[in-house]
Scaffold this active site. Structure first.
Site, mmCIF file in Angstrom:
data_model
loop_
_atom_site.group_PDB
_atom_site.id
_atom_site.type_symbol
_atom_site.label_atom_id
_atom_site.label_comp_id
_atom_site.label_asym_id
_atom_site.label_seq_id
_atom_site.Cartn_x
_atom_site.Cartn_y
_atom_site.Cartn_z
ATOM 1 C CG ASP A 122 -1.784 -1.247 1.275
ATOM 2 O OD1 ASP A 122 -2.542 -1.463 0.317
ATOM 3 O OD2 ASP A 122 -1.692 -2.020 2.254
ATOM 4 C CD GLU A 199 3.234 -6.932 -13.227
ATOM 5 O OE1 GLU A 199 3.597 -7.870 -12.500
ATOM 6 O OE2 GLU A 199 3.561 -6.838 -14.417
HETATM 7 C C1 LIG Z 1 -1.798 -3.254 -2.394
HETATM 8 S S1 LIG Z 1 -1.928 -4.871 -1.759
HETATM 9 C C2 LIG Z 1 -0.856 -5.816 -2.806
HETATM 10 C C3 LIG Z 1 -1.169 -7.282 -2.754
HETATM 11 C C4 LIG Z 1 -0.258 -8.191 -3.595
HETATM 12 N N1 LIG Z 1 1.101 -8.168 -3.113
HETATM 13 C C5 LIG Z 1 -0.307 -7.849 -5.064
HETATM 14 O O1 LIG Z 1 0.726 -7.415 -5.598
HETATM 15 O O2 LIG Z 1 -1.383 -8.036 -5.671
HETATM 16 C C6 LIG Z 1 -0.987 -4.775 -0.255
HETATM 17 C C7 LIG Z 1 -1.292 -5.936 0.672
HETATM 18 O O3 LIG Z 1 -0.441 -5.839 1.815
HETATM 19 C C8 LIG Z 1 -1.161 -6.276 2.955
HETATM 20 N N2 LIG Z 1 -0.540 -5.695 4.143
HETATM 21 C C9 LIG Z 1 -0.537 -4.404 4.515
HETATM 22 N N3 LIG Z 1 0.123 -4.239 5.659
HETATM 23 C C10 LIG Z 1 0.566 -5.477 6.021
HETATM 24 C C11 LIG Z 1 1.317 -5.959 7.149
HETATM 25 N N4 LIG Z 1 1.733 -5.133 8.115
HETATM 26 N N5 LIG Z 1 1.582 -7.281 7.217
HETATM 27 C C12 LIG Z 1 1.169 -8.121 6.231
HETATM 28 N N6 LIG Z 1 0.453 -7.707 5.152
HETATM 29 C C13 LIG Z 1 0.165 -6.400 5.059
HETATM 30 C C14 LIG Z 1 -2.581 -5.757 2.690
HETATM 31 O O4 LIG Z 1 -3.569 -6.469 3.429
HETATM 32 C C15 LIG Z 1 -2.717 -5.944 1.194
HETATM 33 O O5 LIG Z 1 -3.305 -7.187 0.857
#
Ligand SMILES: C[S@@+](CC[C@H](N)C(=O)[O-])C[C@H]1O[C@@H](n2cnc3c(N)ncnc32)[C@H](O)[C@@H]1O
Length: 218
Positions: A122, A199
């Site tokens: 994020d 992506e």
């Molecule tokens: C923008 S999404 C990207 C998901 C995936 N990596 C992709 O490229 O499609 C970011 C993900 O990071 C997870 N996330 C955010 N903070 C996190 C944390 N502290 N620990 C584990 N996951 C986290 C969110 O729940 C979300 O699913």
């Protein structure tokens, strides 16, 4: 989804409180030895933070059956999606922490991981929210501590501002060596790095992702 959560998740779950699942970390002054989370010996242990719908993690697990893949993702629909991939492909070399990764990282020993993936985290674009970004000076110090010498950190983002933020912080460390020598090295996704949902969304919406690879110094 409910049947996967009921029937398959317990077999793959890492319980952060150490209770009631086959792969609960054995507590040793709070430290977790990640290889102990897998029933069979694994050649390497890789960790993906924020696996989203799990397509990258499942691909890596399927294509690297002798590697143990740990995925952390608090978004429960993402966990269910990864379970679907695991069930369809009969994957046994994955473990799932359905939670915030940060307390888990603190419990891992030095040099226990060979690869660490943080793909399209994020971006938190508002200045007042930037402290929520998962890539910070402190987390990069932790990532570096956890990687074995010669291990690899992979970061991706489609946000130009977050890309700069990542590069400043990662290249600011002498123990992380950016592997790009020409633009194609970070503008083009390597063959052993499958596309994720975020992506695909970025490209559809006209943004250009960056694929950043760093080697942990020996
Ligand atoms: C923008 S999404 C990207 C998901 C995936 N990596 C992709 O490229 O499609 C970011 C993900 O990071 C997870 N996330 C955010 N903070 C996190 C944390 N502290 N620990 C584990 N996951 C986290 C969110 O729940 C979300 O699913």
């Amino acid at each position: 989804m409910q049947s996967l959560m009921r029937d398959l998740l317990p077999a793959l779950l890492i319980a952060s409180d150490g209770s009631e699942c086959p792969h609960s970390p054995e507590s040793n002054a709070g430290q977790i030895e990640p290889s102990s989370l897998f029933a069979a010996p694994m050649r390497e242990i890789w960790l993906e933070i924020g696996f989203g719908a799990g397509e990258h993690l499942a691909w890596q697990a399927e294509n690297n059956p002798d590697v143990g893949l740990i995925g952390c993702e608090p978004y429960i629909n993402g966990v269910a999606s990864l379970l679907r991939h695991a069930s369809d492909r009969d994957l046994s070399n994955i473990r799932i922490l359905p939670d915030d990764v940060r307390p888990f990282l603190e419990r891992l020993p030095d040099a226990c991981l060979t690869r660490l993936f943080v793909l399209f985290p994020d971006p938190w674009p508002k200045r007042r929210h930037q402290e929520r970004r998962i890539v910070q000076w402190e987390t990069l110090a932790t990532f570096s501590r956890l990687l074995k010498p010669g291990g690899e950190l992979r970061l991706a983002t489609d946000d130009p501002q977050y890309q700069r933020w990542m590069l400043i912080r990662a290249t600011g460390r002498s123990d992380l060596i950016w592997l790009a020598q020409r633009p194609g090295d970070w503008k083009v996704r390597p063959d052993d790095w499958p596309e994720t949902r975020y992506e695909a969304k970025a490209i559809k919406e006209g943004r250009s992702p960056a694929f950043l690879r760093f080697r942990k110094a020996a």
